[in-house]
Design a protein around this motif. Structure first.
Motif, short mmCIF file in Angstrom:
data_model
loop_
_atom_site.label_atom_id
_atom_site.label_comp_id
_atom_site.label_asym_id
_atom_site.label_seq_id
_atom_site.Cartn_x
_atom_site.Cartn_y
_atom_site.Cartn_z
N GLU A 89 -53.25 39.01 -8.73
CA GLU A 89 -53.11 40.09 -7.77
C GLU A 89 -54.08 41.23 -8.05
O GLU A 89 -54.36 42.04 -7.18
CB GLU A 89 -51.67 40.62 -7.78
CG GLU A 89 -51.21 41.18 -9.13
CD GLU A 89 -49.79 41.69 -9.05
OE1 GLU A 89 -49.47 42.36 -8.05
OE2 GLU A 89 -48.99 41.41 -9.95
N ASP A 90 -54.64 41.33 -9.27
CA ASP A 90 -55.59 42.38 -9.57
C ASP A 90 -57.03 41.93 -9.32
O ASP A 90 -57.97 42.65 -9.62
CB ASP A 90 -55.45 42.81 -11.04
CG ASP A 90 -54.11 43.51 -11.28
OD1 ASP A 90 -53.72 44.30 -10.41
OD2 ASP A 90 -53.48 43.24 -12.32
N THR A 91 -57.22 40.74 -8.79
CA THR A 91 -58.56 40.24 -8.54
C THR A 91 -58.90 40.41 -7.07
O THR A 91 -58.13 40.02 -6.19
CB THR A 91 -58.65 38.75 -8.92
OG1 THR A 91 -58.33 38.62 -10.30
CG2 THR A 91 -60.05 38.22 -8.67
N GLU A 92 -60.07 41.00 -6.79
CA GLU A 92 -60.53 41.14 -5.42
C GLU A 92 -61.09 39.80 -4.96
O GLU A 92 -62.07 39.30 -5.51
CB GLU A 92 -61.61 42.23 -5.34
CG GLU A 92 -62.22 42.39 -3.98
CD GLU A 92 -61.17 42.54 -2.90
OE1 GLU A 92 -61.18 41.72 -1.96
OE2 GLU A 92 -60.34 43.46 -3.00
N PHE A 93 -60.45 39.23 -3.93
CA PHE A 93 -60.78 37.88 -3.49
C PHE A 93 -61.81 37.86 -2.37
O PHE A 93 -62.27 36.80 -1.96
CB PHE A 93 -59.49 37.18 -3.03
CG PHE A 93 -59.63 35.70 -2.82
CD1 PHE A 93 -59.76 34.84 -3.90
CD2 PHE A 93 -59.63 35.15 -1.55
CE1 PHE A 93 -59.89 33.47 -3.72
CE2 PHE A 93 -59.75 33.79 -1.35
CZ PHE A 93 -59.88 32.94 -2.44
N SER A 94 -62.20 39.03 -1.86
CA SER A 94 -63.04 39.10 -0.67
C SER A 94 -64.34 38.32 -0.76
O SER A 94 -64.76 37.71 0.22
CB SER A 94 -63.35 40.57 -0.32
OG SER A 94 -62.16 41.24 0.05
N PRO A 95 -65.04 38.28 -1.91
CA PRO A 95 -66.31 37.54 -1.93
C PRO A 95 -66.15 36.02 -1.92
O PRO A 95 -67.15 35.31 -1.82
CB PRO A 95 -66.96 37.99 -3.26
CG PRO A 95 -66.23 39.22 -3.67
CD PRO A 95 -64.84 39.05 -3.16
N GLY A 96 -64.92 35.51 -2.03
CA GLY A 96 -64.73 34.08 -2.24
C GLY A 96 -65.28 33.20 -1.15
O GLY A 96 -65.84 32.14 -1.42
N VAL A 97 -65.12 33.60 0.12
CA VAL A 97 -65.61 32.76 1.21
C VAL A 97 -67.12 32.86 1.34
O VAL A 97 -67.82 31.85 1.49
CB VAL A 97 -64.93 33.16 2.53
CG1 VAL A 97 -65.40 32.26 3.67
CG2 VAL A 97 -63.42 33.11 2.40
N ALA A 98 -67.64 34.09 1.23
CA ALA A 98 -69.08 34.29 1.38
C ALA A 98 -69.86 33.60 0.28
O ALA A 98 -70.93 33.02 0.53
CB ALA A 98 -69.39 35.78 1.39
N VAL A 99 -69.35 33.63 -0.94
CA VAL A 99 -70.13 33.05 -2.04
C VAL A 99 -70.26 31.54 -1.87
O VAL A 99 -71.31 30.95 -2.20
CB VAL A 99 -69.48 33.41 -3.39
CG1 VAL A 99 -68.21 32.60 -3.65
CG2 VAL A 99 -70.47 33.23 -4.53
N ILE A 100 -69.25 30.88 -1.31
CA ILE A 100 -69.34 29.45 -1.09
C ILE A 100 -70.25 29.14 0.09
O ILE A 100 -71.04 28.19 0.06
CB ILE A 100 -67.93 28.86 -0.87
CG1 ILE A 100 -67.13 28.97 -2.17
CG2 ILE A 100 -68.01 27.41 -0.42
CD1 ILE A 100 -65.72 28.47 -2.07
N ALA A 101 -70.18 29.96 1.14
CA ALA A 101 -71.09 29.77 2.28
C ALA A 101 -72.54 29.89 1.83
O ALA A 101 -73.40 29.10 2.25
CB ALA A 101 -70.78 30.79 3.37
N ASN A 102 -72.83 30.87 0.99
CA ASN A 102 -74.21 31.05 0.52
C ASN A 102 -74.64 29.93 -0.41
O ASN A 102 -75.79 29.48 -0.38
CB ASN A 102 -74.34 32.40 -0.18
CG ASN A 102 -74.16 33.56 0.78
OD1 ASN A 102 -74.33 33.40 1.99
ND2 ASN A 102 -73.79 34.73 0.26
N ALA A 103 -73.73 29.45 -1.25
CA ALA A 103 -74.05 28.33 -2.11
C ALA A 103 -74.27 27.05 -1.30
O ALA A 103 -75.14 26.24 -1.62
CB ALA A 103 -72.93 28.11 -3.14
#
Length: 1007
Positions: free
Chosen positions: A510-524
């Motif tokens: 719950e203390d982890t910001e999850f927002s980059p998770g989708v973008a980082v996979i799209a970029n990879a």
């Protein structure tokens, strides 16, 4: 608000046994319905005729509210059959009926979308500036659900309880409140322990919410708890609801290679769309006219002349999901910056740092890059394998609860992925995360969580989706090996009080910001494949199709990302070219001499990944390769199996990777040509006893996987026997005109009017399974008949392949559930065991995922016009036939003596225990009702060896014990006793003598 703190109570694996008067419901959607980004449109229900429901032998009721139609009955099979009997009249939706404001907005959206399509990634604006603009999207539903299962709603005493799987409980509770007009605290949600870990993922809704509203709507209308089955067929809602959010970004570069203007435009303040049942029933809150009032948004980057905005108009009372909005915004922004950087040949990391003034943010990105050993321009493709590798970067900074950006969480992610070019699957191989708020990030745990949510069992972003060539149904869990009809009785209810400690779901990370998770996979993904995916989910099917299109474009010499504009040729020139290509194509197909394809060295053992080889194993099992390419007592796939045809004897060939006698020196191009066009590597035409006429329908991915699997098997030297065909059929060149007349090499195309389950079944049955090769009659030239003759039955190798359409001679009609039992387990209670040539087919199907076998059963049931489950009338018919067969016919004493001595111990129930007794009476055996006695004679002579069916004993053959006369006498008796309403067979002794010939005698075959 966030979804993290919603309260959802767990229940055990299933439910309904504890409910009083539980009913099962199915819904009937309009022929056309969709969410167009602003409002919901659908065909209007003009008339409903429910009179047919009154004639059914079971109780069934229709629930109709507005354009919502549901049918409820005492079982799911009865509900589905009752739904087919409804007579519904739909009035097509008239787009002109939209309000002027709605139509104006649709027109404006169309204009903007068209502008974005025609504006390239690097269009020149003026003489100096370069303008980049792109649209990104977010779906209304990420997928149809997490796993197959029941969704149950019970409404009583101003309280609604719903058992479902959901990843957005707050949004579901809001929908249910709108539906029932109940306060949220009067609505209780329960979720299964299996689905519990997927709740509140923040990634968006799935159709578990739509099924919950469907169940609740029917339960409220009838006053009974109603159970709805959630499975891949809800994917129609995924497609209909389409895109929930559109995010438009643009950047203009001026002199000095600097962004002068930056625009971020979010189409909606909320990226969530209500459940389909709400729209259809007219219960959903209708949004007012969306105003042009802008809402300021946040970006961690500092751009000159930046403007970020979103509409505030949304349905009244619909809460904003800040977690989802943060993920959507980060996905679009970080994908756009990554896309711009690649288009300009810049390092995506350097470009971000250039516009990031925040010192703490820069330090986090640099620290993560150092830990991940970030390097630009590293090769992404693995040239010697089917696996591509890529790396992506994403950064997010969101405001805190008081909307203060400077004190919000900063998070930088770098992810490494591997993409299987053949299957399209994506695996997260490494994740490096930096964060400056909360507890120290447990990167290993975060990677595990991301793998589970996005790539593993819980794969809302990159999991499989229903598709005709997707293996399995896209659910998140392994399937239970039980047909649907057997599952409902295993459900039980667990009561959980709201005050139990376990009622609050755990909050992982719950203390982890999850927002980059989708973008980082799209970029990879882009780094690995060179393909930009601008809307999740990144399913294996989408990735696979995009890679295939890329390969096709590359083979045609076109840029796979940005195609150059082409001048329009005159229409007459285009028509002339099309006509010429059609004639040339037909001539090329009919040309009898084909060129050889150069041999290659056998592919290295490690060329293909284990995943690709496993997919190929399933393809081979579906195609039943070993059954035809393995001789009795021979090594698997070494050929030598004899096929008796009206034109002579053919022998299957060696398909092991032996370079001298097998296919070890075949390139994939040679293999693909053989499978689609029936032409071997050496240019010789193949005979359609090898069913390339069906295999041609196989998808490119499945053919590649099959090739990988075969090349990974042990090589065995085994020359094929010479064929023994009469003239002129031994002239292979004559197959060229035959192909021109009777063969269509095009791959399978799904029927958009049919369900995902039907199309999957059609793909397997018509293509790899080549069912019609045995079950459809052939013309004088050996080609399958179609039309009314499709699945009409045929004779193959001395056995009758019975009709699989409405011409079936089965004494008790088949149902979809009976077909599933027969194909999956080799036995059906009302039809008997799989024997003869069907036994190895069932053995092969046992290797397939349960969903695939159910899809085949569904497809065949549609050809038979069979019900979903065994009806009460079928059960009564079976009992009556059993009662009649209990009495031996008079005047047939010789046949009765033969039966009593050789058959009765196993085929009659004398009340004594027996380990060899046949579980299904001969009175229900289709072979005894056939117009031809062939299968009965084959079984008497060769026996029945049901080794693939657990618990079923083998029947010995009597070829060495009975004379032709005795076999004919016994067959006559069996027909008279167990199929008394069928006419006697004629000239039985002559037929027995013909079948007894060595090339028809299956005494030693494994049936």
């Amino acid at each position: 608000m966030t979804e993290r703190h919603s309260t959802v109570k767990p229940y055990q694996t299933a439910l309904p046994a504890g409910f009083e008067n539980l009913r099962y419901g199915v819904v009937v959607r309009p022929p056309h319905y969709r969410w167009n980004g602003e409002h919901f449109t659908c065909d209007r229900l003009a008339h409903v005729d429910t009179s047919a429901l009154k004639t059914l032998p079971y109780d069934a009721k229709a629930v109709v509210e507005g354009n919502f139609v549901g049918v409820v009955a005492s079982s799911i099979e009865n509900a589905r059959d009752a739904a087919k009997r409804l007579v519904l009249s739909w009035q097509p939706h008239d787009p002109l009926s939209a309000t002027p404001t709605q139509q104006a907005r649709v027109n404006e959206e169309s204009r903007q979308t068209q502008a974005h399509k025609t504006t390239g990634i690097a269009d020149v604006e003026g003489g100096q500036a370069e303008r980049y603009e792109r649209d990104y999207g977010w779906p209304s539903r990420m997928r149809w659900g997490e796993t197959e299962g029941w969704v149950v709603a019970e409404s009583r005493n101003d309280r609604l309880e719903v058992w479902t799987q959901t990843s957005t409980p707050q949004a579901l509770r809001q929908d249910l409140s709108t539906l029932t007009a109940l306060d949220a605290d009067h609505i209780a949600l329960y979720t299964s322990e299996e689905a519990e870990r997927h709740v509140a993922s923040g990634l968006g809704r799935h159709c578990g919410d739509d099924a919950a509203v469907d169940a609740a709507l029917m339960a409220r209308a009838l006053g009974h708890p109603v159970a709805v089955w959630l499975d891949a067929q809800y994917n129609v809602d995924v497609k209909a609801l389409g895109q929930a959010q559109r995010l438009s970004l643009s950047a203009v570069f001026g002199e000095g290679d600097h962004i002068e203007r930056y625009r971020y435009r979010q189409a909606h303040a909320s990226g969530e769309v209500a459940a389909v049942g709400l729209f259809l029933s007219g219960r959903t809150l209708v949004p007012g006219v969306l105003t042009d009032t802008e809402k300021p948004l946040y970006s961690p980057y500092t751009f000159q002349n930046a403007h970020l905005s979103a509409h505030t108009g949304r349905p009244s009372g619909q809460p904003l999901n800040d977690t989802l909005l943060g993920i959507q915004q980060t996905f679009a922004r970080e994908s756009f910056l990554d896309e711009v950087a690649h288009a300009r040949g810049q390092d995506p990391l350097v470009l971000r740092l250039h516009y990031l003034d925040d010192v703490r943010g820069r330090e986090i990105i640099e620290s993560v890059a150092k830990r991940a050993d970030w390097q630009v321009n590293t090769p992404s493709r693995i040239a010697s394998s089917d696996v591509l590798q890529g790396r992506g970067l994403a950064y997010a900074q969101l405001p805190d609860r008081q909307q203060r950006l400077e004190s919000g969480v900063r998070s930088a992610w770098i992810a490494d992925v591997e993409v299987n070019r053949i299957t399209g699957s994506v695996q997260l191989t490494r994740l490096v995360v930096g964060q400056d708020s909360g507890v120290e990030v447990d990167t290993a745990r975060l990677q595990h969580t991301l793998q589970a949510r996005v790539l593993g069992e819980a794969r809302p972003l990159l999991g499989s989706e229903p598709a005709f060539d997707e293996w399995g149904d896209g659910s998140l869990e392994a399937k239970k090996e039980l047909p649907l009809v057997r599952r409902q009785s295993s459900l039980e209810r667990q009561v959980v009080t709201p005050n139990e400690a376990s009622s609050v779901l755990p909050v992982p990370l719950e203390d982890t910001e999850f927002s980059p998770g989708v973008a980082v996979i799209a970029n990879a993904l882009f780094d690995a494949t060179g393909i930009r995916f601008r809307q999740p989910p990144f399913t294996a099917n989408r990735v696979r199709q995009a890679l295939q299109e890329q390969d096709l474009e590359a083979s045609q010499g076109r840029d796979s990302l940005f195609l150059p504009r082409k001048s329009k040729a005159p229409r007459r020139q285009w028509l002339a070219a099309a006509a010429f290509m059609t004639v040339a194509g037909s001539a090329a197909m009919a040309w009898p001499w084909k060129g050889a394809i150069a041999p290659v060295s056998r592919p290295a053992a490690n060329l293909y990944s284990a995943e690709t080889i496993e997919r190929g194993r399933l393809v081979a099992a579906a195609g039943d390769c070993a059954a035809c390419h393995t001789a009795s007592g021979g090594a698997v796939n070494t050929g030598g199996h004899a096929f008796e045809t009206p034109f002579g004897t053919l022998y299957s060939t060696n398909i092991t990777p032996d370079e001298a006698t097998g296919i070890g020196n075949w390139s994939y191009a040679a293999f693909e040509r053989a499978m689609r066009h029936g032409i071997g590597r050496d240019g010789r035409h193949l005979y359609p006893a090898f069913p390339y006429t069906a295999f041609a329908k196989t998808s490119e991915s499945d053919l590649q996987a099959l090739y990988a699997y075969l090349m990974a098997q042990p090589a065995v030297s085994a020359p094929a026997p010479q064929n023994n065909l009469s003239f002129p059929f031994n002239v292979r060149a004559l197959m060229a005109p035959w192909n021109a007349l009777y063969h269509d090499p095009k791959p399978f195309q799904p029927d958009p009017a049919q369900s995902e389950l039907y199309n999957r079944g059609a793909y397997l049955a018509e293509g790899l399974g080549h069912c019609s090769a045995c079950h459809s009659p052939r013309n004088a030239m050996g080609a399958e008949k179609d039309g009314k003759y499709y699945f009409a039955g045929a004779i193959v190798d001395g056995w009758e392949a019975p009709a699989l359409n409405t011409l079936s001679k089965s004494p008790v009609g088949w149902s979809e559930s009976s077909l599933y039992d027969y194909l999956r387990h080799g036995e059906s209670a009302l039809h008997g065991v799989a024997s003869g040539p069907m036994a190895p087919v069932v053995a092969g199907l046992s290797e397939l995922p349960e969903y695939d076998v159910r899809a085949i059963a569904h497809y065949v049931a549609q050809q038979m016009e069979a019900p979903s489950g065994d009806t009460e009338a079928q059960q009564v018919d079976a009992q009556q036939r059993l009662a009649v067969a209990a009495v031996s016919p008079s005047g047939m004493e010789e046949g009765e003596r033969l039966f009593e001595g050789a058959c009765a111990a196993c085929h009659l129930d004398n009340g004594l225990p027996s380990f060899t007794r046949a579980r299904t009476s001969l009175a229900l055996n289709t072979n005894l009702y056939s117009d031809r006695p062939d299968n009965v004679i084959q079984s008497i002579l060769g026996g029945v060896h049901a080794d693939t069916v657990p618990g079923v004993g083998n029947m010995p053959g009597f070829a060495d014990s009975f004379s032709d006369t005795q076999v004919a006498t016994l067959a006559t008796y069996l027909r008279a006793r167990f199929a008394p309403d069928a006419p006697p067979w004629q000239q039985l002794e002559q037929r027995v003598a013909a079948i007894r010939q060595p090339h028809h005698n299956n005494t030693h075959s494994s049936l």
